[in-house]
Design a protein around this motif. Sequence first.
Motif, PDB file in Angstrom:
ATOM      1  N   ASP A   1       0.841  -1.205   0.000  1.00  0.00           N
ATOM      2  CA  ASP A   1       0.000   0.000   0.000  1.00  0.00           C
ATOM      3  C   ASP A   1       0.872   1.250   0.000  1.00  0.00           C
ATOM      4  O   ASP A   1       1.969   1.253   0.566  1.00  0.00           O
ATOM      5  CB  ASP A   1      -0.893   0.009   1.244  1.00  0.00           C
TER       6      ASP A   1
ATOM      7  N   GLY B   1       1.989   5.001   1.214  1.00  0.00           N
ATOM      8  CA  GLY B   1       1.986   5.617   2.535  1.00  0.00           C
ATOM      9  C   GLY B   1       3.263   6.381   2.779  1.00  0.00           C
ATOM     10  O   GLY B   1       4.207   6.284   1.995  1.00  0.00           O
TER      11      GLY B   1
ATOM     12  N   ALA C   1      -0.405   8.468   6.351  1.00  0.00           N
ATOM     13  CA  ALA C   1      -0.842   7.233   7.003  1.00  0.00           C
ATOM     14  C   ALA C   1      -1.080   6.138   5.970  1.00  0.00           C
ATOM     15  O   ALA C   1      -1.487   6.411   4.833  1.00  0.00           O
ATOM     16  CB  ALA C   1      -2.109   7.481   7.808  1.00  0.00           C
ATOM     17  N   VAL C   2      -0.811   4.913   6.368  1.00  0.00           N
ATOM     18  CA  VAL C   2      -1.032   3.775   5.486  1.00  0.00           C
ATOM     19  C   VAL C   2      -2.403   3.172   5.779  1.00  0.00           C
ATOM     20  O   VAL C   2      -2.710   2.848   6.915  1.00  0.00           O
ATOM     21  CB  VAL C   2       0.050   2.696   5.678  1.00  0.00           C
ATOM     22  N   THR C   3      -3.229   3.084   4.752  1.00  0.00           N
ATOM     23  CA  THR C   3      -4.537   2.442   4.883  1.00  0.00           C
ATOM     24  C   THR C   3      -4.453   1.054   4.281  1.00  0.00           C
ATOM     25  O   THR C   3      -4.177   0.890   3.093  1.00  0.00           O
ATOM     26  CB  THR C   3      -5.623   3.257   4.150  1.00  0.00           C
ATOM     27  N   MET C   4      -4.668   0.037   5.109  1.00  0.00           N
ATOM     28  CA  MET C   4      -4.506  -1.328   4.655  1.00  0.00           C
ATOM     29  C   MET C   4      -5.620  -1.724   3.690  1.00  0.00           C
ATOM     30  O   MET C   4      -6.797  -1.577   3.989  1.00  0.00           O
ATOM     31  CB  MET C   4      -4.502  -2.285   5.842  1.00  0.00           C
ATOM     32  N   SER C   5      -5.225  -2.178   2.523  1.00  0.00           N
ATOM     33  CA  SER C   5      -6.156  -2.684   1.513  1.00  0.00           C
ATOM     34  C   SER C   5      -6.040  -4.201   1.472  1.00  0.00           C
ATOM     35  O   SER C   5      -5.100  -4.773   2.042  1.00  0.00           O
ATOM     36  CB  SER C   5      -5.816  -2.097   0.148  1.00  0.00           C
TER      37      SER C   5
ATOM     38  N   THR D   1      -2.668  -6.217   2.451  1.00  0.00           N
ATOM     39  CA  THR D   1      -2.663  -7.215   3.519  1.00  0.00           C
ATOM     40  C   THR D   1      -2.015  -8.516   3.041  1.00  0.00           C
ATOM     41  O   THR D   1      -1.214  -9.124   3.761  1.00  0.00           O
ATOM     42  CB  THR D   1      -4.095  -7.494   3.999  1.00  0.00           C
TER      43      THR D   1
END
Length: 238
Positions: free
Chosen positions: A135, A137, A147-151, A155
Amino acid sequence: MNRTLDDRPRTPDAPAPVLGARPPAARTASAVPRPAGRALLAGAVVAGPLFLAAGVAQGVTREGFDFTRHAISQLALGDAGGLQTVNFVVAGVLLLAGAAGLRTVLRGGPGATWGPALIAVFGTSFVAAAAFPADPGAGFPAGAPEAVTMSPHGTVHMAAGMVGYLALCAALAVLARPLAARGHRTWALASRLVPVAVLAGFLSSAASVPAFTAGAGLGLCWLAAVAGRLLADVRQNA
């Protein structure tokens, strides 16, 4: 009159000739892995250094990339990300080839089953990492949020890396046995200690990206060194 082999005088302790038996030299030569196996093992020698060299070369030339904030995996993002994706695939294929060569080299000896199998898992994790990129970030690529948004694909990428490096750490511990059996006791000891440093780098990844990168790089480089040591032994015996 010429006498046959069986007519020749023998001392009481001399063993009788066995029909079809090969001389010791022939048996030794047959135990030496074929050139194809040695060539495959070379894949494990070059995979790590090649992957790291390509990653560093990209990292120093990609705008906005910072080794203190970004993992090498993130190089697969952005317009030039295809290069890192190919880098993952090439490394994975080389590691899988190395696993096949390692099976040939260790056949019949310690570590012959689990060592190659675990290296194959490690190689597969690189192919999975290529198929499921990390991802964005920490501001990379340009315009990405801090910020890292988990996709879902991010994952899978992280899970593949975790499973792969756990397999590598286990493989290095397993390969300590054939190293010790060949008389390389210092190498065997190092192969038991390096996984500790690799895991320490992974555990500190949340606080320090450089520690994570150093741990991952150490694992790759030590695998290359171990494969090179075993390959040198095989060539010497051949």
